[in-house]
Design a protein around this motif. Structure first.
Motif, PDB file in Angstrom:
ATOM      1  N   ILE A   1     -15.449 -22.095  17.183  1.00 27.11           N
ATOM      2  CA  ILE A   1     -14.608 -22.137  15.989  1.00 27.11           C
ATOM      3  C   ILE A   1     -14.731 -23.548  15.422  1.00 27.11           C
ATOM      4  CG2 ILE A   1     -12.240 -22.020  15.127  1.00 27.11           C
ATOM      5  CD1 ILE A   1     -11.767 -20.247  17.754  1.00 27.11           C
ATOM      6  N   ALA A   2     -15.041 -23.654  14.145  1.00 28.53           N
ATOM      7  CA  ALA A   2     -15.122 -24.965  13.500  1.00 28.53           C
ATOM      8  C   ALA A   2     -13.829 -25.224  12.738  1.00 28.53           C
ATOM      9  CB  ALA A   2     -16.309 -25.025  12.552  1.00 28.53           C
ATOM     10  N   LEU A   3     -13.229 -26.364  13.007  1.00 28.07           N
ATOM     11  CA  LEU A   3     -12.040 -26.839  12.279  1.00 28.07           C
ATOM     12  C   LEU A   3     -12.331 -28.254  11.780  1.00 28.07           C
ATOM     13  CD1 LEU A   3      -9.030 -25.829  14.576  1.00 28.07           C
ATOM     14  CD2 LEU A   3      -9.630 -24.875  12.352  1.00 28.07           C
ATOM     15  N   MET A   4     -13.365 -28.373  10.995  1.00 23.13           N
ATOM     16  CA  MET A   4     -13.789 -29.685  10.524  1.00 23.13           C
ATOM     17  C   MET A   4     -12.986 -30.081   9.286  1.00 23.13           C
ATOM     18  SD  MET A   4     -16.024 -30.548  12.782  1.00 23.13           S
ATOM     19  CE  MET A   4     -16.794 -31.983  12.026  1.00 23.13           C
ATOM     20  N   GLU A   5     -12.146 -31.112   9.461  1.00 26.70           N
ATOM     21  CA  GLU A   5     -11.309 -31.612   8.374  1.00 26.70           C
ATOM     22  C   GLU A   5     -10.381 -30.521   7.851  1.00 26.70           C
ATOM     23  OE1 GLU A   5     -11.834 -35.260   7.390  1.00 26.70           O
ATOM     24  OE2 GLU A   5     -12.408 -34.752   9.443  1.00 26.70           O
ATOM     25  N   VAL A   6      -9.739 -29.794   8.755  1.00 27.02           N
ATOM     26  CA  VAL A   6      -8.890 -28.667   8.378  1.00 27.02           C
ATOM     27  C   VAL A   6      -7.459 -28.823   8.880  1.00 27.02           C
ATOM     28  CG1 VAL A   6      -8.508 -26.180   8.724  1.00 27.02           C
ATOM     29  CG2 VAL A   6     -10.803 -27.027   8.242  1.00 27.02           C
ATOM     30  N   ILE A   7      -7.272 -29.209  10.141  1.00 30.54           N
ATOM     31  CA  ILE A   7      -5.949 -29.119  10.753  1.00 30.54           C
ATOM     32  C   ILE A   7      -4.910 -29.994  10.042  1.00 30.54           C
ATOM     33  CG2 ILE A   7      -6.260 -30.869  12.549  1.00 30.54           C
ATOM     34  CD1 ILE A   7      -4.863 -28.645  14.404  1.00 30.54           C
ATOM     35  N   GLU A   8      -5.333 -31.055   9.404  1.00 31.09           N
ATOM     36  CA  GLU A   8      -4.386 -31.912   8.676  1.00 31.09           C
ATOM     37  C   GLU A   8      -3.786 -31.203   7.462  1.00 31.09           C
ATOM     38  OE1 GLU A   8      -8.511 -32.825   7.102  1.00 31.09           O
ATOM     39  OE2 GLU A   8      -7.626 -32.511   9.078  1.00 31.09           O
ATOM     40  N   HIS A   9      -4.385 -30.092   7.051  1.00 35.67           N
ATOM     41  CA  HIS A   9      -3.874 -29.305   5.925  1.00 35.67           C
ATOM     42  C   HIS A   9      -2.829 -28.279   6.356  1.00 35.67           C
ATOM     43  CE1 HIS A   9      -6.831 -31.028   3.211  1.00 35.67           C
ATOM     44  NE2 HIS A   9      -7.725 -30.860   4.169  1.00 35.67           N
ATOM     45  N   LEU A  10      -2.520 -28.245   7.647  1.00 37.97           N
ATOM     46  CA  LEU A  10      -1.512 -27.329   8.179  1.00 37.97           C
ATOM     47  C   LEU A  10      -0.246 -28.090   8.534  1.00 37.97           C
ATOM     48  CD1 LEU A  10      -3.726 -25.233  10.621  1.00 37.97           C
ATOM     49  CD2 LEU A  10      -2.993 -24.607   8.319  1.00 37.97           C
ATOM     50  N   ALA A  11       0.898 -27.449   8.318  1.00 35.17           N
ATOM     51  CA  ALA A  11       2.154 -28.019   8.794  1.00 35.17           C
ATOM     52  C   ALA A  11       2.105 -28.069  10.314  1.00 35.17           C
ATOM     53  CB  ALA A  11       3.335 -27.161   8.329  1.00 35.17           C
ATOM     54  N   LYS A  12       2.883 -28.922  10.913  1.00 42.75           N
ATOM     55  CA  LYS A  12       2.878 -29.105  12.371  1.00 42.75           C
ATOM     56  C   LYS A  12       3.025 -27.775  13.101  1.00 42.75           C
ATOM     57  CE  LYS A  12       3.628 -31.649  16.236  1.00 42.75           C
ATOM     58  NZ  LYS A  12       3.115 -30.805  17.283  1.00 42.75           N
ATOM     59  N   GLU A  13       3.971 -26.931  12.687  1.00 40.96           N
ATOM     60  CA  GLU A  13       4.219 -25.663  13.377  1.00 40.96           C
ATOM     61  C   GLU A  13       3.010 -24.728  13.271  1.00 40.96           C
ATOM     62  OE1 GLU A  13       6.242 -26.789  10.749  1.00 40.96           O
ATOM     63  OE2 GLU A  13       7.462 -27.917  12.184  1.00 40.96           O
ATOM     64  N   GLN A  14       2.377 -24.698  12.107  1.00 41.65           N
ATOM     65  CA  GLN A  14       1.207 -23.845  11.921  1.00 41.65           C
ATOM     66  C   GLN A  14       0.017 -24.351  12.728  1.00 41.65           C
ATOM     67  OE1 GLN A  14       1.386 -24.354   7.719  1.00 41.65           O
ATOM     68  NE2 GLN A  14       1.904 -22.215   7.366  1.00 41.65           N
ATOM     69  N   GLY A  15      -0.164 -25.645  12.750  1.00 43.80           N
ATOM     70  CA  GLY A  15      -1.242 -26.233  13.545  1.00 43.80           C
ATOM     71  C   GLY A  15      -1.027 -25.994  15.032  1.00 43.80           C
ATOM     72  N   ASP A  16       0.222 -26.140  15.479  1.00 46.10           N
ATOM     73  CA  ASP A  16       0.537 -25.845  16.883  1.00 46.10           C
ATOM     74  C   ASP A  16       0.188 -24.398  17.212  1.00 46.10           C
ATOM     75  OD1 ASP A  16       1.504 -28.400  17.454  1.00 46.10           O
ATOM     76  OD2 ASP A  16       3.606 -27.853  17.094  1.00 46.10           O
ATOM     77  N   ALA A  17       0.552 -23.473  16.314  1.00 48.00           N
ATOM     78  CA  ALA A  17       0.271 -22.053  16.541  1.00 48.00           C
ATOM     79  C   ALA A  17      -1.236 -21.796  16.585  1.00 48.00           C
ATOM     80  CB  ALA A  17       0.927 -21.196  15.456  1.00 48.00           C
ATOM     81  N   LEU A  18      -1.996 -22.442  15.696  1.00 49.47           N
ATOM     82  CA  LEU A  18      -3.446 -22.276  15.687  1.00 49.47           C
ATOM     83  C   LEU A  18      -4.055 -22.801  16.987  1.00 49.47           C
ATOM     84  CD1 LEU A  18      -6.138 -21.555  14.395  1.00 49.47           C
ATOM     85  CD2 LEU A  18      -6.080 -23.772  13.239  1.00 49.47           C
ATOM     86  N   LEU A  19      -3.637 -23.982  17.420  1.00 47.08           N
ATOM     87  CA  LEU A  19      -4.175 -24.551  18.656  1.00 47.08           C
ATOM     88  C   LEU A  19      -3.804 -23.697  19.867  1.00 47.08           C
ATOM     89  CD1 LEU A  19      -3.552 -28.315  17.905  1.00 47.08           C
ATOM     90  CD2 LEU A  19      -5.775 -27.159  18.025  1.00 47.08           C
ATOM     91  N   ASP A  20      -2.612 -23.120  19.846  1.00 46.01           N
ATOM     92  CA  ASP A  20      -2.227 -22.211  20.929  1.00 46.01           C
ATOM     93  C   ASP A  20      -3.105 -20.959  20.930  1.00 46.01           C
ATOM     94  OD1 ASP A  20      -0.282 -23.877  21.938  1.00 46.01           O
ATOM     95  OD2 ASP A  20       1.373 -22.883  20.876  1.00 46.01           O
ATOM     96  N   ARG A  21      -3.449 -20.458  19.738  1.00 46.81           N
ATOM     97  CA  ARG A  21      -4.344 -19.289  19.641  1.00 46.81           C
ATOM     98  C   ARG A  21      -5.727 -19.637  20.191  1.00 46.81           C
ATOM     99  NH1 ARG A  21      -3.988 -15.521  15.623  1.00 46.81           N
ATOM    100  NH2 ARG A  21      -5.573 -14.479  16.847  1.00 46.81           N
ATOM    101  N   ILE A  22      -6.206 -20.825  19.885  1.00 48.02           N
ATOM    102  CA  ILE A  22      -7.506 -21.252  20.400  1.00 48.02           C
ATOM    103  C   ILE A  22      -7.443 -21.353  21.923  1.00 48.02           C
ATOM    104  CG2 ILE A  22      -9.129 -23.187  20.491  1.00 48.02           C
ATOM    105  CD1 ILE A  22      -8.415 -23.631  17.474  1.00 48.02           C
ATOM    106  N   ALA A  23      -6.373 -21.937  22.441  1.00 51.97           N
ATOM    107  CA  ALA A  23      -6.215 -22.061  23.891  1.00 51.97           C
ATOM    108  C   ALA A  23      -6.189 -20.692  24.557  1.00 51.97           C
ATOM    109  CB  ALA A  23      -4.939 -22.835  24.217  1.00 51.97           C
ATOM    110  N   ALA A  24      -5.447 -19.763  23.984  1.00 52.35           N
ATOM    111  CA  ALA A  24      -5.330 -18.422  24.565  1.00 52.35           C
ATOM    112  C   ALA A  24      -6.643 -17.648  24.488  1.00 52.35           C
ATOM    113  CB  ALA A  24      -4.219 -17.644  23.868  1.00 52.35           C
TER     114      ALA A  24
END
Length: 183
Positions: free
Chosen positions: A90-113
């Motif tokens: 999954i590429a997240l190049m220059e993307v995560i800063e465009h997400l609110a903290k809660e949304q970014g946390d949820a995305l990273l948790d999805r990647i971890a899972a």
């Protein structure tokens, strides 16, 4: 159209070659710069690689002809994406800063899972907000730190790329979605 800082593109190419990925989900693909680089530089060759791009502004994907599929997706909903089981990364190049903290946390948790590989970068910034002339959905909503990202995923490789042309610094990492037990 935004083109990535030169040092960041070089780092991206080094990683896709080192990890031998042949299929990638490019979340928040923007102009399609990283999809194009992936298609050209992956070890499988241009005709055997698979590149799927997702972005709200699909009409702006200038390098769209390098993608097998481009899906319209709002950056604010990107964390609900069901990762393609065929993608190596999954590429997240220059993307995560465009997400609110809660949304970014949820995305990273999805990647971890998902136990997925992820190649990512984020600018090292201490402020958030809109860029002059930025389209909706392109504001920096959270200034992510490496420590915040490491709360969710295991960092395999990390680097700091400084780009004197754009006067920016970027934290880059290859992370593995190994679920981590939180104490």
């Amino acid at each position: 159209m935004t083109i990535s800082p030169p040092g960041l593109a070089t780092w991206f190419i080094q990683q896709i070659r080192a990890f031998k990925w042949t299929a990638i989900d490019d979340l928040g693909c923007g102009a399609g710069w990283y999809g194009m680089l992936f298609r050209i530089h992956n070890i499988a060759g241009m005709d055997k690689s698979v590149v799927v791009g997702m972005d709200l502004h699909v009409d702006d994907v200038a390098f769209g002809n390098w993608y097998d599929v481009i899906e319209r997706m709002d950056i604010n909903d990107i964390y609900v994406h069901v990762f393609d089981k065929d993608a190596d990364c999954i590429a997240l190049m220059e993307v995560i800063e465009h997400l609110a903290k809660e949304q970014g946390d949820a995305l990273l948790d999805r990647i971890a899972a998902s136990n997925a590989w992820c190649i990512m970068s984020t600018p090292v910034i201490d402020t958030v907000g809109n860029h002059p002339g930025a389209k909706p959905g392109l504001a920096h909503l959270h200034a992510w730190t490496p420590a915040e990202i490491k709360e969710h995923v295991q960092v395999i490789i990390q680097d700091v790329i400084r780009c004197p042309v754009y006067h920016t610094t970027h934290w880059c990492a290859v992370v593995k979605g190994l679920p981590r037990r939180k104490d």
